[in-house]
Design an enzyme around this catalytic site. Structure first.
Site: not given
Length: 731
Positions: A408, A461
């Protein structure tokens, strides 16, 4: 007997520190020690009428020296203690201070070096047998603490009773507590460097209480009988750039709920049946789970974790999470975890100022505080912190057979000025904005995970144009296997939300992604972030009346599955949930039963199966040799291109019409003459469309066109994507 060294003299100062819970070297004064030719046991046991030692030669009363400190001579060999309360209740127990250290020199060396790849074997709470006695070994890193104790129901949550031993200069504290077993609640009570007293969850704890309770839970995670060897052997092929990868992103707490008892989420065991069967039926290749590392706040969806080594108890204990993973593997599904090394919450029981200092985080808020999320940032340049995070990545891959990690917020780690104004960030040593320490951490994490766990995949990401995110580290890259294509997602969603009459002015938003489509190994993500915070659902992003909204969304999914890149779709998007995602509820499965929604769901299922069965649509997803434009026409909002696999694989042609105007006899060039099968038509009646199309296929018998050796005339339904696959080639 583990502890029989000559103690220094027990002083009044020692007695005061023991009673005040401030003694930082309790093993120097407690337990058995040689005094001349005798072995004397000293024990601190509050609130007792008497204390005695049970030895091989019988019971030996211990003298009350002062307050709650008892001492007396015992013979050589093991002993137990017998306590009697003021009410006359007696019980026996083993003295933790008679046991020697558990951690060895190799553990300490590797931790100091920052290369302990199985850190969870050394730190945390381990059910074990030590010196022929059953109990739990506790170990925690808190180098600047003045004193650390384990507290729990087993000692009335009293930090004076079980202060831990410092282990050399390692910064680690440890203690073996006899009789403490699986399921015991515990915390660390830490007297910090600043003099403050804190209660902390275990940074390497394997289990947690159900939030809002904050204790860690002793969990024996050994001994799971994995039966997924077949999957583990073949998963490398399933993660290759040439493999079909279609990911179903899931928030476990809101996928589906049981309404027989006020809407509780499904358990891991229930998800192992219901979710796994659904994802398999829908043709997805992988499940991607929003973070499951224990987190205190439901509204964070797991993105503010406290228990990095603990699967959240919300859905069951750790072994049942393994049941979910194993069921997915048995069904041929990989399991990816959303992993959050970019920040951690400021909750008092977490890592924040863990030992009274900025231990895991940067002290300077310009480096250590995320303004967007009100969270803290790891100090990636600290050896022990980097080791902690890399070991955590390996932990999920090794202990839970997770197949990959989606990392993330990579952009927030790469840049020191991420979401910061002038003067609010600290440049790197060269005066630039790149975070060298975070870059090195990600490279080292990818080296470790790919190097030690065969067949896994990591996914970044990452929302910027930072180069070589998915290139190998030895080629100057970050070493990720794949990268989310955020640019493609943003551009194409902006396009498809336009009224069709205006789309001709935004044509490049659909084509621009092909300028860089092969610069990384891309995944095309329609994730949870696109259906929250007022963005609306995927269905309601689409213009027009209800029929047009469904047609537009079907066409968009056809475009996505025909486009180069692996696929990711958030739960609910596959059947066009009308509402924005709500983490406190469940998906609108009632809507999924309605004809248009069910048609969309059937389309996604068929797209997945076609994608997996057609090499031309996946083999060269990440290679420019697998894509070629045929033609694009802004005035008509049409696009067409060729997808190719390896030599000998039948090519596919994708044709898109993003207007409500049907186009008959639409002629386009194709790479070979002969029969072309209509493999998918998003406007087919079975999907809720108008039913226009090319049933029976199309013959490519026309002259060369669009730079191709043959051409064919096709019917383009309104707001549709049609995918053709070549049949027998005409010589």
């Amino acid at each position: 007997m583990g502890q029989t060294t000559q103690p220094r003299t027990l002083t009044e100062h020692d007695l005061a520190l023991l009673h005040e819970g401030r003694h930082d070297r309790p093993f120097d004064v407690l337990g058995p020690h040689k005094q001349g030719r005798r072995i004397v046991v000293t024990a601190f046991q509050p609130d007792l009428a008497s204390l005695s030692a049970l030895t091989a030669k019988g019971e030996v009363p211990l003298e009350r020296i002062a307050g709650d400190v008892f001492a007396g001579p015992v013979g050589a060999g093991p002993y137990r203690l017998k306590a009697v309360s003021g009410g006359g209740v007696a019980w026996e127990f083993d003295d933790p201070y008679r046991f020697g250290p558990v951690l060895g020199d190799v553990d300490l060396y590797l931790m100091g070096e920052g290369t302990h790849r199985r850190l969870w074997d050394a730190l945390g709470a381990h059910v074990t047998t030590h010196e022929k006695t059953a109990g739990t070994h506790f170990a925690v890193w808190a180098p600047n603490a003045r004193r650390v104790s384990v507290i729990g129901q087993f000692n009335q949550w009293d930090g004076r009773r079980h202060p831990m031993r410092r282990v050399g200069a390692s910064g680690v504290w440890e203690i073996f507590l006899p009789g403490v077993a699986d399921g015991a609640l515990y915390k660390y009570e830490i007297l910090g460097a600043d003099g403050g007293l804190m209660l902390k969850a275990d940074p390497v704890g394997f289990g947690s209480q159900h939030p809002p309770e904050k204790a860690s839970v002793v969990r024996d995670i050994s001994g799971y009988g994995w039966k997924d060897a077949g999957w583990m052997e073949r998963r490398a092929a399933a993660h290759d750039r040439t493999a079909p990868i279609s990911i179903y992103e899931v928030h476990l707490g809101s996928w589906r709920r049981k309404w027989d008892d006020r809407g509780r989420p499904l358990s891991y065991k229930e998800l192992a049946a219901d979710l796994v069967n659904y994802a398999r039926d829908m043709g997805f290749t992988h499940l991607e789970l929003l973070p499951v590392s224990e987190f205190p706040f439901d509204g964070s969806w797991g993105y503010q974790p406290v228990g990095m080594f603990a699967p959240t108890i919300r859905f069951g204990p750790p072994h049942e999470f393994r049941d979910l993973v194993e069921a997915a593997h048995a069904a041929g599904l990989g399991v990816l975890l959303d992993w959050v090394p970019g920040h951690f919450p400021t909750d008092a029981h977490g890592l924040a100022r863990f030992d009274g200092t900025a231990l895991y985080e940067h002290a300077d808020p310009r480096e250590g505080f995320h303004q967007d999320w009100n969270t803290l940032i790891y100090n990636y340049g600290r050896t022990e912190v980097q080791n902690y995070l890399i070991a955590n990545a390996l932990y999920w891959l090794k202990e839970y057979h997770i197949d990959g990690l989606r990392v993330d917020a990579v952009a927030s780690m790469l840049y020191r000025d991420y979401s910061r104004s002038e003067g609010q960030w600290v440049p790197n040593k060269d005066g630039g904005r790149e975070n060298y320490e975070a870059i090195a951490f990600m490279q080292n994490m990818n080296i470790a995970t790919y190097g030690e766990v065969p067949g896994i995949m990591t996914v970044a990401e990452e929302s910027t144009s930072f180069p070589k995110v998915s290139a190998p580290v030895d080629a100057g890259g970050l070493g990720f296997g794949y990268k989310w294509n955020m640019g493609w997602m943003n551009d194409t969603l902006r396009y498809v939300q336009q009224d069709p009459v205006h789309r001709k002015y935004h044509h490049d938003q659909m084509t621009f992604g092909l300028m860089y489509a092969f610069s990384e190994n891309f995944i095309l993500p329609i994730s949870h972030d696109e259906v929250v915070h007022g963005k609306g659902s995927m269905l309601r992003k689409m213009p027009g009346d209800e029929w047009q909204q469904f047609a537009n969304l079907r066409a968009y999914y056809g475009f996505m599955w025909g486009h180069p890149g692996k696929k990711l779709l958030f739960m609910g998007c596959e059947f066009g949930q009308p509402e924005e995602w709500n983490h406190n509820g469940e998906l609108n499965w009632h809507a999924a039963d309605q004809p248009l929604h069910k048609g969309l769901q059937s389309l996604v299922r068929d797209l997945n199966h076609l994608y997996r069965a057609t090499p031309a649509l996946h083999v060269l997803d990440c290679d420019g040799a697998g894509f070629q434009w045929i033609a694009t026409d802004p005035a008509q909002s049409t696009f067409s291109w060729i997808r190719r696999g390896h030599e000998g694989d039948p090519p596919a042609v994708v044709v898109c019409n993003f207007t409500p105007v049907p186009r008959e006899n639409f002629r386009l060039g194709v790479p070979r003459a002969g029969r072309w099968r209509e493999a998918i038509n998003t406007d087919a009646a079975i999907y809720g469309g108008s039913g226009m199309g090319n049933l029976g296929g199309v013959e490519a018998d026309g002259p060369a066109q669009d730079g191709q050796p043959a051409s064919m005339a096709v019917t383009l339904p309104p707001l549709s994507v049609v995918i053709f696959v070549a049949g027998e080639q005409i010589s």
